[in-house]
Design an enzyme around this catalytic site. Structure first.
Site, PDB file in Angstrom:
ATOM      1  N   LYS A  47      73.093  79.869  18.081  1.00  0.00           N
ATOM      2  CA  LYS A  47      72.899  81.036  18.950  1.00  0.00           C
ATOM      3  C   LYS A  47      71.931  82.077  18.401  1.00  0.00           C
ATOM      4  O   LYS A  47      72.006  82.447  17.237  1.00  0.00           O
ATOM      5  CB  LYS A  47      74.249  81.716  19.178  1.00  0.00           C
ATOM      6  CG  LYS A  47      75.146  80.911  20.058  1.00  0.00           C
ATOM      7  CD  LYS A  47      76.410  81.685  20.313  1.00  0.00           C
ATOM      8  CE  LYS A  47      77.278  80.964  21.328  1.00  0.00           C
ATOM      9  NZ  LYS A  47      78.617  81.545  21.363  1.00  0.00           N
ATOM     10  N   GLY A  56      78.760  84.433   5.790  1.00  0.00           N
ATOM     11  CA  GLY A  56      78.671  85.751   6.430  1.00  0.00           C
ATOM     12  C   GLY A  56      78.029  86.778   5.515  1.00  0.00           C
ATOM     13  O   GLY A  56      77.189  87.571   5.944  1.00  0.00           O
ATOM     14  N   ARG A 103      84.959  76.231  -4.649  1.00  0.00           N
ATOM     15  CA  ARG A 103      85.102  77.685  -4.862  1.00  0.00           C
ATOM     16  C   ARG A 103      85.817  77.995  -6.176  1.00  0.00           C
ATOM     17  O   ARG A 103      85.494  78.996  -6.824  1.00  0.00           O
ATOM     18  CB  ARG A 103      85.837  78.307  -3.687  1.00  0.00           C
ATOM     19  CG  ARG A 103      84.942  78.372  -2.475  1.00  0.00           C
ATOM     20  CD  ARG A 103      85.629  79.032  -1.326  1.00  0.00           C
ATOM     21  NE  ARG A 103      84.676  79.294  -0.263  1.00  0.00           N
ATOM     22  CZ  ARG A 103      84.992  79.347   1.021  1.00  0.00           C
ATOM     23  NH1 ARG A 103      86.228  79.160   1.404  1.00  0.00           N
ATOM     24  NH2 ARG A 103      84.059  79.599   1.920  1.00  0.00           N
ATOM     25  N   GLY A 140      77.053  78.583   6.134  1.00  0.00           N
ATOM     26  CA  GLY A 140      77.906  77.417   6.376  1.00  0.00           C
ATOM     27  C   GLY A 140      77.209  76.101   6.638  1.00  0.00           C
ATOM     28  O   GLY A 140      77.186  75.213   5.782  1.00  0.00           O
TER      29      GLY A 140
HETATM   30  P1  AMP Z   1      75.259  78.226  13.435  1.00  0.00           P
HETATM   31  O1  AMP Z   1      76.713  78.320  13.087  1.00  0.00           O
HETATM   32  O2  AMP Z   1      74.790  79.244  14.396  1.00  0.00           O
HETATM   33  O3  AMP Z   1      74.379  78.095  12.219  1.00  0.00           O
HETATM   34  O4  AMP Z   1      75.108  76.877  14.258  1.00  0.00           O
HETATM   35  C1  AMP Z   1      75.341  75.625  13.714  1.00  0.00           C
HETATM   36  C2  AMP Z   1      75.606  74.679  14.840  1.00  0.00           C
HETATM   37  O5  AMP Z   1      74.466  74.622  15.682  1.00  0.00           O
HETATM   38  C3  AMP Z   1      75.871  73.265  14.402  1.00  0.00           C
HETATM   39  O6  AMP Z   1      77.197  72.954  14.711  1.00  0.00           O
HETATM   40  C4  AMP Z   1      74.897  72.433  15.223  1.00  0.00           C
HETATM   41  O7  AMP Z   1      75.482  71.278  15.765  1.00  0.00           O
HETATM   42  C5  AMP Z   1      74.510  73.386  16.327  1.00  0.00           C
HETATM   43  N1  AMP Z   1      73.229  73.039  16.945  1.00  0.00           N
HETATM   44  C6  AMP Z   1      72.038  72.909  16.355  1.00  0.00           C
HETATM   45  N2  AMP Z   1      71.112  72.510  17.243  1.00  0.00           N
HETATM   46  C7  AMP Z   1      71.721  72.365  18.438  1.00  0.00           C
HETATM   47  C8  AMP Z   1      71.299  71.980  19.732  1.00  0.00           C
HETATM   48  N3  AMP Z   1      70.055  71.641  19.970  1.00  0.00           N
HETATM   49  N4  AMP Z   1      72.218  71.956  20.721  1.00  0.00           N
HETATM   50  C9  AMP Z   1      73.502  72.297  20.458  1.00  0.00           C
HETATM   51  N5  AMP Z   1      73.963  72.691  19.257  1.00  0.00           N
HETATM   52  C10 AMP Z   1      73.087  72.719  18.247  1.00  0.00           C
END
Ligand code: AMP
Length: 416
Positions: free
Chosen positions: A217, A397, A34, A374
């Site tokens: 999610k 974000g 950064r 991220g």
């Molecule tokens: P996000 O912050 O929503 O982009 O989510 C990233 C996180 O999603 C990472 O820590 C991954 O380990 C998790 N992730 C991706 N695929 C899966 C899965 N099939 N089951 C559980 N966690 C997952």
């Protein structure tokens, strides 16, 4: 005003940077990305012959002075990166003396802005929804405006180069801009690059345009998905969030991550994609495990026939083959979120493959690729491909909000 057209000679410039760098337990900077990201802007101010005032937040002190979040700890790093000694003002709200002494060609860093609750402008210690909240919020807004005016009083010109906080309407990221006329406020080089990269995908995309949305999610990316449905030709949904779509269609997903309350939304997204002619591509088979750990048996199941005691952890070859074809035919690619639990090496294959396909489409086919948010940034770094994609966004974000179609307050304040 465009930064390239501005001559900082004889001007005091206050630059909002994102120096929210990670520190180890001894206060040493563990990753200075950064700081390096802000250098083009900071160096221009000095090279033109201006006086440079830098301001940033670090962590979440929530209006309290916390030694472990003091920016004094990074003065030596900023100084080394800039190649000039950097002075330090221990109180961002009372830096008049240090500012008055600052000469052209010199640099000053202000203490962590968030030691003042006024920076974020949220009332502290008053619960939302209580009778006192509205009055406290109003009073805090007025204190925030005063704090922003104080920061503005230090300088002749304001530059915002902190993309990581561009989605926040804070004193230093947006409110301060009200104190400068259009000729004396501007985006820094990093911000300009970020804004241009996002415009390249959202406004000037070449087709086919493919978005790859992964991660954990649906709920955190629903706004992004919905906005993209109006723009993309292909929408690849992978990772943990894919299972909500499969379950919503009646598939058996075993113990895989999912959100029951988002199933209806998932079906709506599928319907809308169909109506809009978007090719929504879900995984067809998953690499599964019975325990959420690296060293455990792996088995591939069709994604809608995962046994009850197994969970989907990564995309399988079958899904990857399908996605590879789509990605390699694309002219614009936006990637946010891993397609598996990439932190565990045995389940990182799918995400690594996606990184390679995006890099190949960029290098061989001249696609414009933007990677952001991220974990996907961590993924391209993990596979050493950050230099092989068109642009890696620095703001998780902020980038997501921009892709949702929201106007970023930090950008709007400059253009006002
Ligand atoms: P996000 O912050 O929503 O982009 O989510 C990233 C996180 O999603 C990472 O820590 C991954 O380990 C998790 N992730 C991706 N695929 C899966 C899965 N099939 N089951 C559980 N966690 C997952």
């Amino acid at each position: 005003m465009k930064i390239n057209d501005f001559n900082f000679a004889g001007q005091k410039a206050i630059v909002r940077v994102d120096f929210n760098v990670p520190l180890d337990e001894n206060g040493n900077v563990t990753d200075d990305t950064r700081i390096r990201g802000a250098l083009p802007t900071l160096k221009k101010v000095l090279a033109d012959g201006g006086a440079l005032i830098m301001m940033s937040h670090m962590g979440k002190p929530k209006g309290k002075v916390k030694a472990e979040l003091s920016l004094e700890q990074i003065v030596k790093n900023v100084s080394a990166a800039l190649g000039v000694p950097v002075k330090f003002a221990k109180d961002a709200g009372k830096a008049e003396a240090e500012v008055a002494e600052l000469k052209n060609g010199e640099a000053l860093l202000l203490e962590n802005l968030r030691f003042y609750a006024e920076e974020e402008g949220k009332p502290v210690g008053v619960e939302k929804g209580t009778p006192e909240y509205d009055a406290a919020a109003k009073e805090m807004k007025s204190r925030q405006a005063d704090f922003a005016k104080k920061l503005a009083s230090y300088a002749d010109v304001y530059v915002n180069d902190a993309f990581g906080t561009a989605h926040r309407k804070h004193a230093s990221t947006a409110v301060i801009a009200d104190s400068f006329d259009a000729d004396h406020k501007m985006l820094g080089f990093l911000m300009e690059q970020e804004v241009t990269a996002i415009e390249n995908v959202l406004k000037n995309a070449q087709h086919p345009f493919t978005a790859i949305i992964g991660g954990s999610k649906v709920s955190s990316k629903l706004g992004v998905i919905k906005n993209l449905l109006d723009k993309v030709d292909n929408l690849i949904i992978g990772g943990g969030m894919g299972y909500t779509f499969i379950k919503a269609q009646g598939g058996n997903i075993g113990m895989s991550l999912h959100e029951d309350d988002l199933m209806l939304e998932a079906l709506n997204v599928m319907k809308e994609a169909k109506e809009k002619g978007v090719n929504l591509s879900l995984s067809t088979a998953s690499v599964c495990a019975q325990e959420f750990k690296n060293d455990t048996e792996r088995r591939v199941f069709p994604i809608n026939e995962i046994p009850n005691d197994w969970e989907g952890m990564d995309a399988s070859e079958e899904s990857l083959e399908k996605w590879k074809k789509i990605i390699l035919e694309s002219k614009t690619i936006l990637w946010n979120g891993p397609v598996g639990v990439f932190e565990l090496d045995n389940f990182a294959h799918g995400t690594g493959e996606i990184a390679h396909y995006v890099a190949e489409a960029t290098q061989k086919n001249g696609a414009f690729s933007l990677v952001g948010g991220g974990d996907s940034v961590a993924a391209v770094n993990k596979f050493g491909l950050a230099n092989k994609v068109s642009y890696v966004s620095t703001g998780g974000g902020a980038m997501l909000e921009a892709i949702e179609g929201k106007v970023l307050p930090g950008v709007a304040a400059i253009n006002k």
